[in-house]
Design an enzyme around this catalytic site. Structure first.
Site, PDB file in Angstrom:
ATOM      1  N   ARG A 180      45.302  25.786  36.707  1.00  0.00           N
ATOM      2  CA  ARG A 180      43.896  25.948  36.299  1.00  0.00           C
ATOM      3  C   ARG A 180      43.544  25.022  35.143  1.00  0.00           C
ATOM      4  O   ARG A 180      44.404  24.611  34.369  1.00  0.00           O
ATOM      5  CB  ARG A 180      43.645  27.379  35.839  1.00  0.00           C
ATOM      6  CG  ARG A 180      43.748  28.424  36.932  1.00  0.00           C
ATOM      7  CD  ARG A 180      42.423  28.689  37.561  1.00  0.00           C
ATOM      8  NE  ARG A 180      42.476  29.689  38.608  1.00  0.00           N
ATOM      9  CZ  ARG A 180      41.396  30.157  39.226  1.00  0.00           C
ATOM     10  NH1 ARG A 180      40.198  29.713  38.907  1.00  0.00           N
ATOM     11  NH2 ARG A 180      41.508  31.051  40.190  1.00  0.00           N
TER      12      ARG A 180
ATOM     13  N   LYS B  80      38.070  37.761  33.134  1.00  0.00           N
ATOM     14  CA  LYS B  80      37.720  38.735  34.161  1.00  0.00           C
ATOM     15  C   LYS B  80      37.596  40.151  33.587  1.00  0.00           C
ATOM     16  O   LYS B  80      36.916  40.997  34.170  1.00  0.00           O
ATOM     17  CB  LYS B  80      38.744  38.709  35.296  1.00  0.00           C
ATOM     18  CG  LYS B  80      38.663  37.437  36.148  1.00  0.00           C
ATOM     19  CD  LYS B  80      37.277  37.227  36.747  1.00  0.00           C
ATOM     20  CE  LYS B  80      37.245  36.052  37.709  1.00  0.00           C
ATOM     21  NZ  LYS B  80      35.864  35.744  38.157  1.00  0.00           N
TER      22      LYS B  80
ATOM     23  N   SER C  21      37.592  32.773  47.870  1.00  0.00           N
ATOM     24  CA  SER C  21      38.348  31.527  47.696  1.00  0.00           C
ATOM     25  C   SER C  21      38.513  30.800  49.027  1.00  0.00           C
ATOM     26  O   SER C  21      38.830  31.407  50.048  1.00  0.00           O
ATOM     27  CB  SER C  21      39.726  31.865  47.115  1.00  0.00           C
ATOM     28  OG  SER C  21      40.461  30.699  46.887  1.00  0.00           O
TER      29      SER C  21
ATOM     30  N   ARG D 139      46.138  36.966  37.407  1.00  0.00           N
ATOM     31  CA  ARG D 139      45.860  38.302  36.900  1.00  0.00           C
ATOM     32  C   ARG D 139      46.895  39.302  37.417  1.00  0.00           C
ATOM     33  O   ARG D 139      47.571  39.063  38.403  1.00  0.00           O
ATOM     34  CB  ARG D 139      44.454  38.759  37.336  1.00  0.00           C
ATOM     35  CG  ARG D 139      43.311  38.041  36.652  1.00  0.00           C
ATOM     36  CD  ARG D 139      41.971  38.564  37.139  1.00  0.00           C
ATOM     37  NE  ARG D 139      41.856  38.497  38.594  1.00  0.00           N
ATOM     38  CZ  ARG D 139      41.995  39.524  39.426  1.00  0.00           C
ATOM     39  NH1 ARG D 139      42.259  40.728  38.958  1.00  0.00           N
ATOM     40  NH2 ARG D 139      41.878  39.359  40.735  1.00  0.00           N
TER      41      ARG D 139
ATOM     42  N   ASP E 114      30.601  30.645  38.620  1.00  0.00           N
ATOM     43  CA  ASP E 114      31.434  31.809  38.923  1.00  0.00           C
ATOM     44  C   ASP E 114      30.803  33.176  38.653  1.00  0.00           C
ATOM     45  O   ASP E 114      30.910  34.067  39.475  1.00  0.00           O
ATOM     46  CB  ASP E 114      32.749  31.703  38.147  1.00  0.00           C
ATOM     47  CG  ASP E 114      33.824  32.629  38.673  1.00  0.00           C
ATOM     48  OD1 ASP E 114      33.945  32.767  39.903  1.00  0.00           O
ATOM     49  OD2 ASP E 114      34.539  33.232  37.864  1.00  0.00           O
TER      50      ASP E 114
ATOM     51  N   HIS F 185      29.344  37.875  41.356  1.00  0.00           N
ATOM     52  CA  HIS F 185      30.437  36.909  41.414  1.00  0.00           C
ATOM     53  C   HIS F 185      29.984  35.794  42.353  1.00  0.00           C
ATOM     54  O   HIS F 185      30.196  35.864  43.560  1.00  0.00           O
ATOM     55  CB  HIS F 185      31.700  37.599  41.938  1.00  0.00           C
ATOM     56  CG  HIS F 185      32.932  36.771  41.801  1.00  0.00           C
ATOM     57  ND1 HIS F 185      34.035  36.920  42.608  1.00  0.00           N
ATOM     58  CD2 HIS F 185      33.258  35.785  40.938  1.00  0.00           C
ATOM     59  CE1 HIS F 185      34.970  36.059  42.249  1.00  0.00           C
ATOM     60  NE2 HIS F 185      34.520  35.354  41.242  1.00  0.00           N
TER      61      HIS F 185
ATOM     62  N   LYS G  57      32.507  27.604  47.842  1.00  0.00           N
ATOM     63  CA  LYS G  57      31.510  28.032  46.848  1.00  0.00           C
ATOM     64  C   LYS G  57      31.272  26.989  45.762  1.00  0.00           C
ATOM     65  O   LYS G  57      30.140  26.630  45.451  1.00  0.00           O
ATOM     66  CB  LYS G  57      32.001  29.349  46.222  1.00  0.00           C
ATOM     67  CG  LYS G  57      31.111  29.930  45.141  1.00  0.00           C
ATOM     68  CD  LYS G  57      31.478  31.380  44.849  1.00  0.00           C
ATOM     69  CE  LYS G  57      32.845  31.531  44.243  1.00  0.00           C
ATOM     70  NZ  LYS G  57      32.847  31.554  42.769  1.00  0.00           N
ATOM     71  N   THR G  58      32.361  26.470  45.188  1.00  0.00           N
ATOM     72  CA  THR G  58      32.236  25.478  44.114  1.00  0.00           C
ATOM     73  C   THR G  58      31.738  24.146  44.663  1.00  0.00           C
ATOM     74  O   THR G  58      30.815  23.535  44.115  1.00  0.00           O
ATOM     75  CB  THR G  58      33.585  25.295  43.391  1.00  0.00           C
ATOM     76  OG1 THR G  58      33.985  26.555  42.854  1.00  0.00           O
ATOM     77  CG2 THR G  58      33.474  24.279  42.264  1.00  0.00           C
TER      78      THR G  58
END
Length: 525
Positions: free
Chosen positions: A315, A195, A232, A53, A251, A214, A236-237
């Site tokens: 990604r 986003k 990050s 981004r 997410d 988030h 989390k994942t």
């Protein structure tokens, strides 16, 4: 039949490719030479110079009534209505006189809270990205689809007059809340669309007293919902992916009167150093209909996931049904447990601690982790990182708005909240060791099965959070971190320094009375 097409303001459009099937999009991507096909049939694209981004190029039109709600600053920069109109006209001109792709989709799996969004682009793979990431309407739903928001993605144009316009660069990502339009120019990165709509959901929902988040979310067989917040590198994942629990999403989520719901219909996973042994679900999801970004592949289309020569931010986007164990309807009831994840590289925070409502709001607003800086001759220095609500870059409103909503919902639904440190133990980075996945999993399992509530707790000063004295599956000496350190004086020094960092960071929320109130739940020195 495409509803409201005349309202787009495009001229002499040639072919309109409307909500193409995956097979049709694939044909267009190949025919347009937009990328390559990997050895297993996954389409691969490069996003040009932007492989992430461009946050400094994001703007909101400053006008009533939205300007009263938006928290203006480095995250939410103002732009005039006149300049927006000029750049929108430029985008519309670029999208006129050619073939275009229109993708209609929903953001939000809750009927009470979802938004209908139309994406307009001249690039087939960007339509593919949208189809992967958002919720795909049925044929029946498309017949009556009316967009509440339109995104014009004119990635092929730039604003050459950005200096005289007072903007940061020739790239622009602009949101007009009142006209329900976003316009993108100068960047091909797909994540801007994802986003961008997340930012808008973060504007719309809190004004309806709904919380936008988030985080990842999963649900157990008995219907118990867990939310996982974390920046990050905190896990989390990994920790929300559980063979015994159905994934709601990885997410972006909302929390309304019905419960928790996914904003998205897909996943957008990092691929760098992707390993089928450690992340088998993501690896298996990379197949036909998925879309790889900026990966490196040989002449036969074999991808080398360890190659970060284009970017470390490689990604893949894929529809969520590429994951096997997914919650029906991508939604579930109200959370039973909320887990804030941090990877504390200073080795200060305990592996697990229980928070009361006020502390939950404080640590939510703090959004803390500590990243490890680059290594030079073996000398490293962890860097404290704070991101409001674990998603500061996407919050149009003042962060305390989201914290207040979180507190109200914790109260209303009797939610348990925990802080879990997946970082270092027994010493700071370079001295101690990273908390083992086994120990962290034991903490998570004790939270999810409720056994942690049977523990005896003690106070962890100066943070004043409750830590268990003993917990099955975790070495007792780790639970109060000082016990695992040889150099107790160094530990106490780092602990006080970290507490000071929290206090200093939180001052930025004390520009409003809620922030002053919430600060009372933080560390005391």
């Amino acid at each position: 039949m495409i509803n409201d097409l005349d309202k787009l303001g495009l001229e002499n459009v040639k072919e309109i490719y409307y909500n193409l099937s995956y097979d049709e999009i694939f044909e267009h991507e190949v025919r347009n030479n937009e990328g390559r096909v990997s050895e297993n049939g996954t389409f691969m694209v490069d996003t040009g110079i932007f492989t992430g981004r461009s946050p400094k190029d994001k703007y909101f039109v400053k006008q009533d009534p939205s300007q009263k709600y938006i928290a203006w600053g480095k995250i939410n920069q103002p732009i005039t209505k006149e300049l927006f109109d000029k750049l929108l006209a430029k985008a519309k001109k670029q999208l006129s006189n050619k073939n275009i792709y229109i993708q209609d989709a929903f953001c939000g799996s809750s009927d009470a809270s979802k938004k209908s969004v139309r994406f307009v682009t001249e690039v087939a793979w960007q339509a593919h990205f949208v189809k992967n990431m958002f919720i795909r309407p049925s044929k029946e739903e498309l017949k009556t689809f009316k967009p509440e928001f339109v995104v014009y993605n004119a990635c092929k144009i730039t604003n050459e007059y950005y200096k005289t316009d007072g903007l940061n660069s020739e790239v622009f990502v602009i949101f007009n809340v009142e006209e329900n339009i976003a316009v993108i120019g100068g960047t091909w990165y797909g994540g801007e669309m994802k986003k961008g709509i997340f930012s808008m959901m973060n504007y719309w929902l809190p004004l309806e007293n709904k919380l936008s988040m988030h985080c990842s979310a999963n649900v157990g067989k008995s219907g118990d919902v867990a939310l996982f917040f974390g920046l990050s590198g905190t896990g989390k994942t990994t920790l929300s992916t559980d063979a015994n629990r159905a994934l709601i999403g990885d997410d972006e989520h909302g929390w309304d009167d019905e419960g928790v719901f996914n904003f998205e219909g897909g996943c957008y996973a990092k691929c760098i150093n992707l390993d089928p042994k450690s992340e088998p679900e993501i690896y298996a999801a990379i197949k036909k209909n998925a879309l790889l970004e900026n990966v490196v592949a040989d002449e036969n289309g074999k991808v080398d996931y360890s190659d970060g020569s284009k970017t470390e931010n490689t990604r893949v986007s894929y529809p969520i049904y590429h994951i096997e164990n997914v919650a029906p309807g991508l939604k579930a009831g109200h959370p039973k447990n909320i887990i804030f994840l941090t990877a504390d590289a200073f080795g200060v925070l305990p592996p697990v601690s229980k928070l009361n409502k006020e502390q939950a709001m404080y640590y939510f607003l703090s959004g803390y982790t500590a990243k490890v800086a680059g290594t030079e001759r073996g000398i490293t220095e962890p860097v404290a990182t704070f991101s409001a609500c674990f998603g500061e870059a996407f919050l149009p409103l003042h962060p305390t708005v989201y914290a207040r909503l979180l507190g109200e919902k914790i109260d209303k639904h009797g939610v348990n909240v925990y802080l879990v440190n997946t970082g270092w133990s027994g010493g700071e980075y370079g001295v101690g060791k990273r908390m083992s996945i086994k120990a962290t999993r034991s903490c998570i399992n004790a939270i999810l099965d409720g056994s942690i509530n049977e523990c005896e707790f003690e106070n962890f000063e100066p943070f004043n959070i409750a830590i268990p004295k003993a917990l099955e599956g975790v070495e007792t000496r780790l639970l109060n971190p000082i016990n695992a350190w040889e150099d107790k004086a160094r530990y106490n020094e780092l602990k006080e320094n970290l507490a000071k960092k929290f206090i200093e960071n939180f001052k930025r929320y004390e520009d409003v009375k809620e922030g002053v109130e919430f600060a009372k739940a933080g560390p005391k020195i």
